[in-house]
Motif scaffolding. Sequence first.
Motif, short mmCIF file in Angstrom:
data_model
loop_
_atom_site.label_atom_id
_atom_site.label_comp_id
_atom_site.label_asym_id
_atom_site.label_seq_id
_atom_site.Cartn_x
_atom_site.Cartn_y
_atom_site.Cartn_z
N SER A 1 28.22 9.80 -4.23
CA SER A 1 27.23 8.81 -4.65
C SER A 1 26.20 8.66 -3.55
CB SER A 1 27.91 7.46 -4.91
OG SER A 1 26.95 6.46 -5.13
N SER B 1 38.23 -4.07 -8.29
CA SER B 1 37.27 -5.16 -8.11
C SER B 1 37.84 -6.29 -7.26
CB SER B 1 36.77 -5.68 -9.46
OG SER B 1 37.79 -6.34 -10.16
N TRP C 1 27.13 -5.07 -8.50
CA TRP C 1 28.09 -4.22 -7.80
C TRP C 1 29.34 -4.10 -8.66
CZ3 TRP C 1 27.57 -7.17 -2.51
CH2 TRP C 1 26.26 -6.99 -2.03
N ILE C 2 29.78 -2.87 -8.89
CA ILE C 2 30.87 -2.58 -9.82
C ILE C 2 32.01 -1.89 -9.07
CG2 ILE C 2 31.51 -1.38 -11.96
CD1 ILE C 2 28.55 -1.61 -12.79
N ILE D 1 34.15 0.46 -9.39
CA ILE D 1 34.64 1.81 -9.67
C ILE D 1 34.95 2.49 -8.34
CG2 ILE D 1 33.94 4.09 -10.52
CD1 ILE D 1 32.37 2.66 -12.70
N MET E 1 30.54 6.10 -13.57
CA MET E 1 29.33 5.53 -12.97
C MET E 1 28.14 5.77 -13.90
SD MET E 1 30.01 6.89 -9.09
CE MET E 1 28.31 6.56 -8.57
N HIS F 1 22.64 -0.92 -10.77
CA HIS F 1 24.08 -0.80 -10.53
C HIS F 1 24.33 -0.10 -9.19
CE1 HIS F 1 25.45 -1.07 -15.03
NE2 HIS F 1 25.02 -2.21 -14.53
N ARG F 2 25.31 -0.61 -8.47
CA ARG F 2 25.78 0.06 -7.24
C ARG F 2 27.30 0.02 -7.22
NH1 ARG F 2 23.18 -1.70 -1.82
NH2 ARG F 2 23.76 0.43 -1.25
N TRP F 3 27.88 0.99 -6.52
CA TRP F 3 29.33 1.18 -6.52
C TRP F 3 29.83 1.24 -5.08
CZ3 TRP F 3 25.66 3.94 -9.19
CH2 TRP F 3 25.60 3.69 -10.57
N GLY G 1 32.19 1.02 -17.15
CA GLY G 1 32.73 0.60 -15.87
C GLY G 1 32.96 -0.88 -15.75
#
Length: 307
Positions: free
Chosen positions: A8, A32, A162-163, A165, A173, A183-185, A303
């Motif tokens: 990513s 999470s 913020w997710i 995953i 994603m 979205h950010r991971w 997600g």
Amino acid sequence: MNGSTGLSPIRTKSELPNTTYRALSLGAGVQSSVLALLLSRQDPRLDALGYPKPDCAIFADTGWEPGYVYEHLDWLETELEYPIIRVSAGNIEENLRKAVTVSGHQFVDVPFYLVNPDGTKGSVRRQCTTHYKINPIQTRIRLEAGGKPRRPLPKDKHVEMWIGISSDEILRMKPSREHWITHRWPLVDLGWSRRDCIQWFSSEYLGRHLPRSACVICPYRSNRNWVELKRRDPKSFDEAVNFDNQLRSRTTTPIRQTLRGRPYLHAARRPLVTVVAELERVANMLDGRTEEHYHPFNNECEGMCGV
């Protein structure tokens, strides 16, 4: 722990868009929950990647989560240094029994597995994540970020979602469908897998259970997760079994009227109680382990569930 996977793109603070609000999508599951705790501690590794303490964590309640998920969520609220906002679009159990969606239209939005009248296999189109998770979260976050109901967010405001995953689930994603949300991971940027999350939590919170997250009758539960539900929350498991049996009841129900095929909660398209009993026998032979043949939440591409 693993290092950064390179899977990513990692943005530095100077490369971030003009963000005015940061929210953690909290499923109250493994990933999470760990991410929420790391952010609350202001972990320097996350801070270096452009992840400071968020403005809030937000949990979308379907109204039919296992009891241990609600207990875990209550515990998390005592641990975090930022607020958890709980939102709901309605009770999924009540709506399903009427075969209506949150808007009141006649529609089944949970991805039950089907045996069609001609004997072929099918499934219901999944829209429950959108109806019970994504939409209520976005509606509330728009307000929290300074917007108005059903109005575009002002151009001078932008939200990062913020997710949780992890690096072993990168297929899930997906970019936001809303232009005002990015979205950010964080776990992917950190290079952490689900196993890394479990190891960290086990070392920091000795003896405390870290639950998996999914509503009681979610068809995307894995074999291991069904067995866990039965052992940790017999009441919720009994509810799932009763609901599964009622799906195929000879009595005409709104769901039977709406669906053409015979619906099941388990991918084997057999009664849930029978499948789980067989899984438990296998688990006992394997010293408590169950075989996993696929990762069902890979199908949940938004997600928002199972984390």
